[in-house]
Design an enzyme around this catalytic site. Sequence first.
Site, PDB file in Angstrom:
ATOM      1  N   HIS A 323     -86.999  21.151  55.071  1.00 42.67           N
ATOM      2  CA  HIS A 323     -87.330  19.944  55.302  1.00 42.67           C
ATOM      3  C   HIS A 323     -87.697  19.352  53.944  1.00 42.67           C
ATOM      4  CE1 HIS A 323     -90.057  16.689  57.082  1.00 42.67           C
ATOM      5  NE2 HIS A 323     -89.540  17.067  58.015  1.00 42.67           N
ATOM      6  N   ASP A 381     -86.990  21.600  64.842  1.00 39.62           N
ATOM      7  CA  ASP A 381     -85.819  21.610  65.696  1.00 39.62           C
ATOM      8  C   ASP A 381     -85.318  23.079  65.803  1.00 39.62           C
ATOM      9  OD1 ASP A 381     -85.295  18.888  65.914  1.00 39.62           O
ATOM     10  OD2 ASP A 381     -84.576  18.790  63.802  1.00 39.62           O
TER      11      ASP A 381
HETATM   12  N1  CMC Z   1     -79.699  25.836  54.708  1.00 43.14           N
HETATM   13  C1  CMC Z   1     -79.198  26.364  53.390  1.00 43.14           C
HETATM   14  N2  CMC Z   1     -79.580  25.527  52.396  1.00 43.14           N
HETATM   15  C2  CMC Z   1     -80.746  24.585  52.422  1.00 43.14           C
HETATM   16  C3  CMC Z   1     -80.912  24.222  53.580  1.00 43.14           C
HETATM   17  C4  CMC Z   1     -80.464  24.912  54.759  1.00 43.14           C
HETATM   18  N3  CMC Z   1     -81.000  24.184  55.980  1.00 43.14           N
HETATM   19  N4  CMC Z   1     -82.015  23.211  53.208  1.00 43.14           N
HETATM   20  C5  CMC Z   1     -82.007  23.050  51.958  1.00 43.14           C
HETATM   21  N5  CMC Z   1     -81.074  23.857  51.519  1.00 43.14           N
HETATM   22  C6  CMC Z   1     -81.025  23.907  49.959  1.00 43.14           C
HETATM   23  C7  CMC Z   1     -80.022  23.159  49.462  1.00 43.14           C
HETATM   24  O1  CMC Z   1     -78.712  23.554  49.293  1.00 43.14           O
HETATM   25  C8  CMC Z   1     -80.575  22.980  48.145  1.00 43.14           C
HETATM   26  O2  CMC Z   1     -80.238  24.228  47.334  1.00 43.14           O
HETATM   27  P1  CMC Z   1     -80.074  24.100  45.640  1.00 43.14           P
HETATM   28  O3  CMC Z   1     -81.372  23.631  45.110  1.00 43.14           O
HETATM   29  O4  CMC Z   1     -79.510  25.413  45.367  1.00 43.14           O
HETATM   30  O5  CMC Z   1     -79.024  22.970  45.577  1.00 43.14           O
HETATM   31  C9  CMC Z   1     -82.172  23.208  48.429  1.00 43.14           C
HETATM   32  O6  CMC Z   1     -82.248  24.006  49.603  1.00 43.14           O
HETATM   33  C10 CMC Z   1     -82.671  21.852  48.529  1.00 43.14           C
HETATM   34  O7  CMC Z   1     -82.154  21.102  49.522  1.00 43.14           O
HETATM   35  P2  CMC Z   1     -81.808  19.605  49.521  1.00 43.14           P
HETATM   36  O8  CMC Z   1     -80.675  19.350  50.598  1.00 43.14           O
HETATM   37  O9  CMC Z   1     -82.057  18.783  48.450  1.00 43.14           O
HETATM   38  O10 CMC Z   1     -83.278  19.278  50.231  1.00 43.14           O
HETATM   39  P3  CMC Z   1     -83.642  17.771  51.164  1.00 43.14           P
HETATM   40  O11 CMC Z   1     -85.041  17.595  51.108  1.00 43.14           O
HETATM   41  O12 CMC Z   1     -82.705  16.792  50.722  1.00 43.14           O
HETATM   42  O13 CMC Z   1     -82.865  18.093  52.587  1.00 43.14           O
HETATM   43  C11 CMC Z   1     -83.028  18.752  54.844  1.00 43.14           C
HETATM   44  C12 CMC Z   1     -83.979  18.305  53.698  1.00 43.14           C
HETATM   45  C13 CMC Z   1     -83.918  18.828  56.228  1.00 43.14           C
HETATM   46  C14 CMC Z   1     -81.999  17.653  55.076  1.00 43.14           C
HETATM   47  C15 CMC Z   1     -82.333  19.919  54.798  1.00 43.14           C
HETATM   48  O14 CMC Z   1     -83.395  21.049  54.557  1.00 43.14           O
HETATM   49  C16 CMC Z   1     -81.174  20.328  55.896  1.00 43.14           C
HETATM   50  O15 CMC Z   1     -80.240  19.960  55.830  1.00 43.14           O
HETATM   51  N6  CMC Z   1     -81.758  21.316  56.880  1.00 43.14           N
HETATM   52  C17 CMC Z   1     -80.863  21.469  57.801  1.00 43.14           C
HETATM   53  C18 CMC Z   1     -81.035  20.402  58.895  1.00 43.14           C
HETATM   54  C19 CMC Z   1     -82.308  20.227  59.602  1.00 43.14           C
HETATM   55  O16 CMC Z   1     -82.783  21.242  60.182  1.00 43.14           O
HETATM   56  N7  CMC Z   1     -82.702  18.877  59.862  1.00 43.14           N
HETATM   57  C20 CMC Z   1     -84.149  18.530  60.460  1.00 43.14           C
HETATM   58  C21 CMC Z   1     -85.107  18.309  59.601  1.00 43.14           C
HETATM   59  S1  CMC Z   1     -86.775  18.175  60.698  1.00 43.14           S
HETATM   60  C22 CMC Z   1     -86.490  17.175  62.116  1.00 43.14           C
HETATM   61  C23 CMC Z   1     -86.665  15.717  61.328  1.00 43.14           C
HETATM   62  O17 CMC Z   1     -87.637  15.448  60.885  1.00 43.14           O
HETATM   63  O18 CMC Z   1     -85.456  14.999  61.517  1.00 43.14           O
END
Ligand code: CMC
Length: 447
Positions: A323, A381
Amino acid sequence: MVAKKAVKSEPAESTGPQKTFTLTDDQTGKSWKLPVLQGTQGPEVIDVRKLYGETGMFTFDPSYTSTASCKSRITFIDGDEGILQHRGYSIQELTEKSTYLEVAYLLLYGDLPNQKQFDEFVHSITYHTMVHEQIHFFFRGFRRDSHPMAVMCGVVGGLSAFYHDSLDIWNPTHRETSAHRLIAKMPTLAAMTYKYSQGLPFMYPRNDLSYAENFLYMCFGVPAEPYKIKPVLSRAMDKIMILHADHEQNASTSTVRLAGSSGANPFACIASGITSLWGPSHGGANQEVLEMLQQIGSKDKIPEFLKQVKDKNSGVRLMGFGHRVYKNYDPRAQVLKKSCDEVLDDLGVKHDPLLELAQELERIALQDDYFAERKLFPNVDFYSGIILKAMGFPTSMFTVLFALSRTVGWISQWKEMIEEPSLRIGRPRQLYSGPTARPYVPMSKRK
Ligand code: CMC
């Protein structure tokens, strides 16, 4: 477009003793003092509103990782501690002691209602649940196999074509009527979307039922026979709705605010929120989690799947994990995990293979350095889909249920923004990296 009129708002927040932050240009040695604002909770905020005027520079924060886009009194999150509060009340206490409509009142009006206020609110919501009969024909323009979120984007935006009498956003009565209409009609539209996809007749709302009961009735009842609502399911539905009701300035809420800042009508703004919510990084994740679990299939395949997740070239993510704000267990996931056990238990499901798979996946992921180092924990989720599936919803409806529950958050945030006297249209700036000025070359002379 109706002309903007002065709107009455609550008194402005005290910003406390004025602190400043000094910004220095290392090359010229020139410095500027920027005001530092303090909220009632959470990090301090450097006020950069006058930065461009004074320095000729913008700030650069494309995904808003360090930008407070507005001032709000509605929801507070401390992502490091895993805290979520609505108007100061913890999400745990609200899910335990309150109901969705009471939380809706709290989000919309700022305080918990007394009995009279609550009765009037419930009455207004209940008597706005029907939709214009012509909307039934609107549905028929969609293919039956359309994704329900595609249908929702269309029909919710379409409400502005039906309710012209509440579209003056500068009129508080119009704003309130639109807000009540949206909260009241979303379950009806969501249920119609489901029925339409199944080729089943639409069910008219029933005013003798609670908000959650009525929604389940409109989804799973049929005109040919009485429908018996299981209390455990309506309680779980109500809880799921509370857990999704608001989440401060996430992508869809920010979309609603930005759309609304131009003076667009609330039905159009909520439709824009639905489009943003649909994405798999946001509300679309609940559908993806279930599909991911089904794809993994069995516990012995978890290590292989996690290997793919950790491989940056695979493009695979562990859906329902991670998140932007929570760097700790999402408090909503904790409540849902418990609810999951209760619902399955009450439905007499002794062993749910998907729940067991999810629990094992969570256990293994939480022990893995990849997830620990990046502070990736289960989010809302991760468990919601398992309950929704047990209730009988197909996966394609999961994000629709998120949208229906979030509508009150979106409309409360929209209303708060419109009532802010300093409201101006939202207009981000950019760091331009394209070509500089060049002359037009006639086609005959191009290479
Ligand atoms: N699986 C694997 N790696 C992950 C995941 C994941 N679910 N989430 C983040 N990472 C890794 C990402 O690859 C990155 O690694 P590195 O630093 O080595 O490049 C690091 O963690 C930071 O990730 P980010 O993408 O920069 O983080 P963000 O804050 O931009 O994204 C997120 C947040 C929710 C989009 C992401 O965690 C994600 O894609 N999660 C899966 C989708 C999900 O479950 N979404 C629902 C969110 S809660 C409901 C809502 O409020 O909408």
